[in-house]
Write a protein that holds these residues in place. Structure first.
Motif, PDB file in Angstrom:
ATOM      1  N   PHE A 157      66.292  26.370  54.764  1.00 26.49           N
ATOM      2  CA  PHE A 157      65.630  27.525  54.162  1.00 26.49           C
ATOM      3  C   PHE A 157      64.121  27.335  54.183  1.00 26.49           C
ATOM      4  N   TYR A 188      68.747  29.869  46.660  1.00 23.80           N
ATOM      5  CA  TYR A 188      68.983  29.512  48.062  1.00 23.80           C
ATOM      6  C   TYR A 188      70.489  29.333  48.215  1.00 23.80           C
ATOM      7  N   SER A 247      57.916  34.457  53.018  1.00 20.60           N
ATOM      8  CA  SER A 247      58.880  34.737  54.086  1.00 20.60           C
ATOM      9  C   SER A 247      58.430  35.831  55.040  1.00 20.60           C
ATOM     10  N   PHE A 296      68.116  33.498  51.329  1.00 22.86           N
ATOM     11  CA  PHE A 296      67.017  33.294  50.390  1.00 22.86           C
ATOM     12  C   PHE A 296      67.042  34.545  49.508  1.00 22.86           C
ATOM     13  N   SER A 353      61.199  27.746  52.012  1.00 22.58           N
ATOM     14  CA  SER A 353      61.304  27.769  50.556  1.00 22.58           C
ATOM     15  C   SER A 353      60.396  28.789  49.883  1.00 22.58           C
TER      16      SER A 353
END
Length: 488
Positions: free
Chosen positions: A51, A311, A56, A372, A53
């Motif tokens: 992922f 997540y 995005s 996410f 974190s």
């Protein structure tokens, strides 16, 4: 003799600052409390799932490319990305679904077909957004607002004549309600306030500049994931001779006779010609600058919203989902009232799913997805977060179940949670606010800390808590503005 620069923090702005100062000829050392670079722009791995974190959405990739060009390298040889055909998929409880295509005509037709909103309204809104960007970005994004010559240059003088057209005197929601007839489209364009942790019902309509980045310029995806922004720039900085000290937390900035002389790390004093702070401005003044004059007006400003992120490794593929997906609340105004007025999480939150495995297949096992899963939440004010997280998880799962016609919970193979408390502890962000001070008033742009200290010579600031603001592009621009103030 080579001048030396010390940087506190290796967030994306700290890394960019290191690159720019190294190119100017400085010997640069970076001190980072964590064991890894990138700050919020890092990654986690849970079993077979990877992922990104933090941030995005990738816009203005030329800000990353520029750093490679400054270093005399071809960006495409070191960092690859692609433009998205669809920026985001939107879902509502009544079954309405909408795709925001990168092709403006295709997006306008989609809106007219699905919502009955005239395509001309979309084109006009994005024309206005481009006008705002062209008028304001040279002033607010590329220059210091705290230098007199910013306000006397020809571009600034031209902008003064356009004030009424730049949305300063109305809120984002008011402007969008005038522009669009369909409430779902108003809601969609109001969402851009969340890109800097603000409330569309309070923040100035100047934030309608943001759709220009996503629609007129484009949304992008790094082929190796968002974390590759950090990794590629970190590698570039090391190639330029920048030295990193991980697990080394600065104790204080050394100030003598009103001048920054260096920093103290584990009670060891390190001296330099320039000190750059990439740590959250509020926490920096509370800790490493606690003995210095405090900018109380800035420190006491309301903070932006934070985030609650789950997540989730999901043991199933959902073909209707893409990289960016939004599941809207049925009462947006009440959701923001909960976040900014009540300091809690609304029972019907807007849910954002970022699924990088749709574009980078090795981020999840075959026939699985890496979700996410994020909702906007208030910053940390001492709430009972364990209770809020449990309630939010139930509400998120029920919402996704209703809209996707599925049962999500049995599909969750792995889970990790990030909340305002852990955001603050991992990134030193005051109260876990993602973007520093909020932008919920028309003067917010002027209530951010400058990229330099007005009282301490040779002390500079970069990152999302100072001018020009939070988010990857603005953090990179903060490094640019800061470095241009420093003589080579």
């Amino acid at each position: 003799m080579t001048k030396k620069a010390l940087i506190i923090g290796s967030g994306i702005a700290g890394i960019a600052s290191a690159i720019r100062l190294a190119i100017k000829g400085y010997a640069v050392e970076v001190f980072e409390a964590n064991s890894y670079p990138g700050g919020k722009l890092s990654e986690i791995t849970l079993g077979e799932y990877r992922f990104d974190s933090g941030p995005s959405l990738f816009t203005l990739p030329e800000q990353v490319d520029a750093l490679f060009r400054l270093a005399g390298k071809k960006a495409e040889d070191h960092f690859e990305y692609e433009k998205l055909d669809v920026a985001c998929h939107y879902f509502w409880e009544d079954g309405t679904r909408l795709k925001t295509y990168s092709d403006l005509n295709q997006f306008a037709e989609e809106v007219e077909t699905k919502l009955g909103e005239p395509a001309s309204n979309i084109r006009e809104a994005l024309r206005k957004s481009a006008f705002m960007y062209d008028s304001l970005s040279p002033l607010f994004m590329n220059r210091s607002l705290h230098k007199f010559n910013t306000w006397t240059n020809p571009h600034a003088l031209k902008s003064y004549l356009r004030m009424r057209k730049l949305g300063i005197f109305s809120t984002m929601n008011e402007a969008n309600e005038k522009q669009f007839s369909h409430p779902k489209l108003v809601q969609l364009f109001n969402r851009y306030a969340t890109y800097n942790g603000s409330n569309p019902f309070e923040t100035p309509a100047t934030l309608n500049i943001i759709p220009h980045l996503e629609f007129n310029i484009g949304a992008f995806f790094p082929k190796k994931g968002m974390h590759d922004i950090t990794q590629s720039l970190f590698k570039l900085s090391e190639e330029l001779g920048v030295k990193y000290h991980f697990g080394q937390k600065a104790d204080r900035i050394l100030v003598e006779s009103g001048e920054a002389k260096g920093i103290s790390v584990n009670d060891h004093e390190i001296y330099a010609d320039v000190v750059v702070n990439n740590m959250d401005m509020v926490n920096a003044y509370k800790t490493i600058l606690k003995d210095q004059k405090q900018p109380k007006l800035l420190l006491n400003q309301p903070k932006s919203s934070s985030a609650l992120i789950f997540y989730w490794g999901i043991k199933r593929n959902f073909p209707e989902l893409d990289l960016h997906n939004i599941f809207f609340s049925d009462n947006y105004a009440l959701e923001f009232e909960h976040i900014f007025k009540r300091g809690t999480i609304y029972e019907d939150p807007t849910v954002y799913l970022n699924i990088t495995s749709t574009h980078k297949s090795d981020d999840a096992p075959a026939d699985s997805m890496n979700w996410f899963t994020m909702v906007n939440v208030p910053n940390n004010q001492g709430q009972n977060w364990d209770q809020l997280i449990a309630e939010a998880k139930r509400n998120i799962i029920h919402k996704l179940n209703r809209i996707l016609k599925t049962d999500v919970e049995p599909l969750i193979e792995v889970e990790e949670i990030l909340d305002p408390r852990t955001i603050e502890s991992k990134t030193s962000s005051a109260r876990g606010a993602l973007y520093g001070n909020s932008s919920n008033n028309k003067f917010a742009a002027f209530l951010r800390h400058a990229n330099y200290s007005s009282s301490i010579k040779n002390l500079y600031f970069c990152g999302g808590s100072v001018h020009p603001g939070g988010g990857i592009p603005l953090c990179l621009l903060s490094a640019k503005i800061m470095s241009e103030m420093i003589e080579g």
